[in-house]
Design a protein around this motif. Structure first.
Motif, PDB file in Angstrom:
ATOM      1  N   THR A  14      41.627  29.251  32.272  1.00  9.60           N
ATOM      2  CA  THR A  14      40.755  30.457  32.527  1.00  9.60           C
ATOM      3  C   THR A  14      41.513  31.453  33.245  1.00  9.60           C
ATOM      4  O   THR A  14      41.014  32.273  33.638  1.00  9.60           O
ATOM      5  N   SER A 188      39.310  42.054  33.061  1.00 10.62           N
ATOM      6  CA  SER A 188      37.898  41.549  33.170  1.00 10.62           C
ATOM      7  C   SER A 188      36.985  42.186  32.255  1.00 10.62           C
ATOM      8  O   SER A 188      37.263  43.643  32.047  1.00 10.62           O
ATOM      9  N   ASP A 192      31.749  39.096  32.981  1.00 13.46           N
ATOM     10  CA  ASP A 192      32.690  38.135  33.585  1.00 13.46           C
ATOM     11  C   ASP A 192      32.726  38.713  35.116  1.00 13.46           C
ATOM     12  O   ASP A 192      32.630  37.613  35.701  1.00 13.46           O
ATOM     13  N   ARG A 195      29.444  37.605  36.618  1.00 12.36           N
ATOM     14  CA  ARG A 195      29.726  36.303  37.069  1.00 12.36           C
ATOM     15  C   ARG A 195      30.533  35.690  38.197  1.00 12.36           C
ATOM     16  O   ARG A 195      29.896  34.795  39.036  1.00 12.36           O
ATOM     17  N   ASP A 227      31.102  42.628  27.100  1.00 11.30           N
ATOM     18  CA  ASP A 227      32.066  41.384  26.962  1.00 11.30           C
ATOM     19  C   ASP A 227      33.406  41.880  26.580  1.00 11.30           C
ATOM     20  O   ASP A 227      34.409  40.985  26.156  1.00 11.30           O
TER      21      ASP A 227
END
Length: 244
Positions: A14, A188, A192, A195, A227
């Motif tokens: 990640t 980013s 995201d 989140r 996204d």
């Protein structure tokens, strides 16, 4: 602050993986003096960057406070890792030629103590190499940046260049030209970012309550291409030389 014992299992996947690690390691090595024989990588995490710092004639070691991270790092650097608080290293004075701290100082409220400890373990002529202004590197010029930057700008981060340079000077560390590198895979998306906001990822600079979070959430949710990652950040490495 994130739980890095839990993060170890998926940290590399990640955080940009090998491309980001390679870019970071190459930038660090460009700032290590040619005659350096030893380098200590603080908060080495899984060792993905640390193992890429190894080169002929340079012995590289990693230190981290998280057991789970070190278990992964030890597989990459057998016998070259140690569990340690970056403020209290198990080393004598003037023990190493270089100390690196990549993506560390922005996470903690005690960055000056880390700088002081790095100065203590560096030999005269040795270097501290550290990322600075980390949060400010993200989403520059993007629609996400337009929403978050006012919040970031109101916060004096623990890793701002001016802050770190001032504390380095107190401990005999003189600034010299640094370097920068691309944070591959770290661009980013709005979804995201939201989140991360709700998960406490921005705790180092975000000081809002639940209502503030929801206000920012609404702004982020209204952005197009929820996204689609925005441009990868360019991270900055500062370099300080230990005066004799």
């Amino acid at each position: 602050m994130l739980d890095y014992e839990a993060e170890a299992a998926h940290y590399d996947r990640t955080r940009g993986g090998v491309p980001r690690a390679r870019a970071a390691a190459e930038a660090v090595l460009s700032l290590v003096p040619p005659g350096a024989r030893t380098l200590l990588d603080l908060a080495c995490g899984t060792g993905l960057v640390t193992e890429r710092l190894v080169r002929p004639g340079l012995s590289v070691y990693g230190a981290d406070a998280a057991h789970a991270m070190l278990r992964v790092a030890e597989g990459r650097l057998p016998g070259r890792t140690v569990r340690a608080d970056a403020r209290r290293l198990p080393l004598p004075d003037a023990a190493v030629d270089a100390v690196s701290a990549v993506w560390l100082l922005h996470l903690v409220p005690f960055a000056p103590e880390i700088v002081a400890e790095a100065a203590r373990v560096l030999r005269p002529g040795g270097v501290l190499i550290a990322t600075v202004d980390k949060d400010a590197a993200h989403d520059v010029g993007s629609d996400i940046d337009a929403i978050l930057r006012p919040r970031r700008s109101a916060h004096v981060g623990s890793d701002t260049s001016a802050h770190i340079t001032a504390h380095a000077a107190l401990h005999g560390l003189a600034p010299t030209p640094g370097a920068d590198f691309t944070g591959h895979g770290q661009g980013s998306s709005p979804r995201d970012t939201l989140r991360k906001l709700r998960g406490g990822y921005y705790a180092s600079w975000f000081r809002g309550d639940a209502a503030d979070i929801e206000a920012l959430a609404a702004s982020l949710a209204a952005l197009p291409d929820q996204d689609r990652p925005r441009a990868d950040p360019r991270y900055r490495l500062a370099r300080f030389v230990r005066r004799g």
